[in-house]
Design a protein around this motif. Structure first.
Motif, mmCIF file in Angstrom:
data_model
loop_
_atom_site.group_PDB
_atom_site.id
_atom_site.type_symbol
_atom_site.label_atom_id
_atom_site.label_comp_id
_atom_site.label_asym_id
_atom_site.label_seq_id
_atom_site.Cartn_x
_atom_site.Cartn_y
_atom_site.Cartn_z
ATOM 1 N N GLU A 159 1.227 -1.342 0.043
ATOM 2 C CA GLU A 159 0.139 0.311 0.123
ATOM 3 C C GLU A 159 0.921 1.368 0.522
ATOM 4 O O GLU A 159 0.502 2.109 1.036
ATOM 5 C CB GLU A 159 -0.666 -0.076 1.757
ATOM 6 C CG GLU A 159 -0.419 -0.570 2.725
ATOM 7 C CD GLU A 159 -1.864 -0.705 3.433
ATOM 8 O OE1 GLU A 159 -2.705 -0.782 3.522
ATOM 9 O OE2 GLU A 159 -0.571 0.030 4.347
ATOM 10 N N THR A 200 -1.824 -4.395 -9.188
ATOM 11 C CA THR A 200 -3.346 -5.137 -8.831
ATOM 12 C C THR A 200 -3.035 -6.388 -9.496
ATOM 13 O O THR A 200 -3.712 -6.922 -9.061
ATOM 14 C CB THR A 200 -4.176 -4.513 -10.358
ATOM 15 O OG1 THR A 200 -3.776 -3.927 -11.742
ATOM 16 C CG2 THR A 200 -5.551 -2.634 -9.767
ATOM 17 N N TRP A 218 -1.615 -7.366 -5.279
ATOM 18 C CA TRP A 218 -2.766 -6.825 -4.242
ATOM 19 C C TRP A 218 -3.708 -7.529 -4.698
ATOM 20 O O TRP A 218 -4.544 -6.379 -5.946
ATOM 21 C CB TRP A 218 -2.028 -6.399 -3.658
ATOM 22 C CG TRP A 218 -0.051 -6.206 -3.549
ATOM 23 C CD1 TRP A 218 0.089 -5.334 -3.631
ATOM 24 C CD2 TRP A 218 0.287 -6.983 -3.112
ATOM 25 N NE1 TRP A 218 1.486 -5.516 -4.412
ATOM 26 C CE2 TRP A 218 1.840 -6.740 -3.220
ATOM 27 C CE3 TRP A 218 0.172 -8.207 -1.531
ATOM 28 C CZ2 TRP A 218 2.916 -7.013 -2.133
ATOM 29 C CZ3 TRP A 218 1.219 -8.806 -0.972
ATOM 30 C CH2 TRP A 218 2.193 -8.499 -1.933
ATOM 31 N N TYR A 252 -5.956 -4.122 -4.557
ATOM 32 C CA TYR A 252 -4.909 -3.084 -4.353
ATOM 33 C C TYR A 252 -5.821 -1.749 -4.107
ATOM 34 O O TYR A 252 -7.148 -1.477 -5.584
ATOM 35 C CB TYR A 252 -3.982 -3.240 -5.724
ATOM 36 C CG TYR A 252 -3.168 -2.002 -5.825
ATOM 37 C CD1 TYR A 252 -2.379 -1.673 -4.448
ATOM 38 C CD2 TYR A 252 -3.371 -1.031 -6.646
ATOM 39 C CE1 TYR A 252 -1.901 -0.970 -4.140
ATOM 40 C CE2 TYR A 252 -2.146 -0.036 -6.059
ATOM 41 C CZ TYR A 252 -1.303 0.143 -5.194
ATOM 42 O OH TYR A 252 -0.742 1.090 -5.042
#
Lengths: 219, 109
Positions: free
Chosen positions: A149, B83, B86, B89
């Motif tokens: 992230e 993408t 994960w 995402y």
């Protein structure tokens, strides 16, 4: 040596040795480092002076070197293109040696791409041009989250990247190290190379913040 | 100039890169015991070769066991869509991860 990047992340949390690590006595890996070092010296492969000299080498590497590279790239387009083609050769032009025999790729931030560097496996870092990495760079939360992230991690550093700008994370794992070439701030068109270098911070060359004109950076 | 000898030069195995920029490749789905330099989160994921890293380097997984000779292979900077890495995402669909991977871990798609 104790600073071996591949020992990072393994040197804590050893339950079997918790009593030692909480004591004044040296920990498991510190003892191992001492033993290996003394063995290498006893066998004549390295000398005490070699180690002392290498510490001097490491101490001579600071983010100011990377800042000088960035400022040169901002002010010398021919240098910048050589630097982007071969990061190590570009730094070597300025006298920065690569004592660890790594290669360097310089990643240019632009209107459309924001680069961020991380080493998920350990703590690979462009030490020849930036010196030692910050502690957070070596800790697991940054290492894991920077790839999963990245936008949230950047936001925690106060860096909001618009959705139409690509976030490109580079995970350094092997023989390559990365250095971010930040964008030159607007309003610095008439600045000298030296003044520009004073604006460029370590964190900007890791990619967690941009280079900005703040009070610390004003000439 | 007629130089048939030059055009007949045959490189040894792994002397030239096996992949080109733009090739789609997949990271091998393997789990070797011991030292490795390909993060687990990439195993089995497909990406695109963004850059060939010159020159070839010693395979540092082999080097970890003291085998420094004869194991030179090319490293590639390979780009993966976040993408693809994960599920769920949350960033922009244009976000990507780039990483250097040695040839022995890459499979042609």
């Amino acid at each position: 040596m104790a600073s071996d990047p591949h020992s990072q992340g393994h040197s804590h949390d050893h339950d079997a040795h918790a009593a030692i690590s909480h004591d004044e006595a040296p920990g498991y890996y510190e003892i191992m480092e001492t033993a290996v070092r003394e063995l290498l010296m006893a066998k004549g492969f390295i000398t005490a002076n070699d180690i002392r000299h290498q510490i001097e080498v490491l101490d001579s590497r600071t983010p100011a070197l990377g800042a000088a590279v960035v400022a040169r790239a901002w002010t010398d387009p021919a240098f910048k293109s050589r630097l982007l083609a071969d990061g190590r050769a570009g730094c070597e032009e300025l006298g920065i040696t690569f004592y660890d025999d790594t290669q360097l790729i310089v990643l240019e931030n632009s209107e459309s791409v924001h680069n961020l560097i991380v080493c998920t496996l350990c703590s690979c870092y462009p030490r020849p041009v930036l010196g030692l990495p910050p502690d957070w760079y070596k800790l697991k939360p940054y290492r894991a989250r920077a790839v999963i992230e990245p936008r949230k991690v950047l936001a925690e550093f106060g860096t909001i990247i618009p959705d139409d700008v690509e976030v490109r994370v580079s995970d350094s794992t092997a023989v390559i190290r990365y250095l971010v070439l930040p964008r030159r701030p607007a309003g610095t068109e008439d600045w000298t190379e030296q003044d520009l270098a004073g604006l460029v911070t370590r964190d900007a060359m890791i990619g967690v913040i941009p280079v900005t004109l703040n009070d610390r950076g004003m000439k | 100039m007629n130089t048939p000898a030059l055009s007949a030069v045959r490189p040894a195995l792994f002397e030239r890169p096996s992949f080109a920029v733009g090739d789609r490749v997949r990271v091998s789905q393997r789990a070797p015991i011991g030292h490795y330099r390909v993060p687990i989160y990439l195993r089995g994921i497909a990406g695109v070769v963004a850059r060939i890293i010159e020159p070839a380097f010693v395979d540092n997984e082999e080097e970890g066991y003291g085998r420094n000779a004869g194991s030179k292979r090319y490293y590639y900077r390979v780009a993966f869509a976040m993408t693809d890495l994960w599920n769920g995402y949350t960033g922009s669909p244009n976000d990507e991860l780039q990483i250097e991977i040695i040839e022995s871990w890459l499979e042609q798609i």
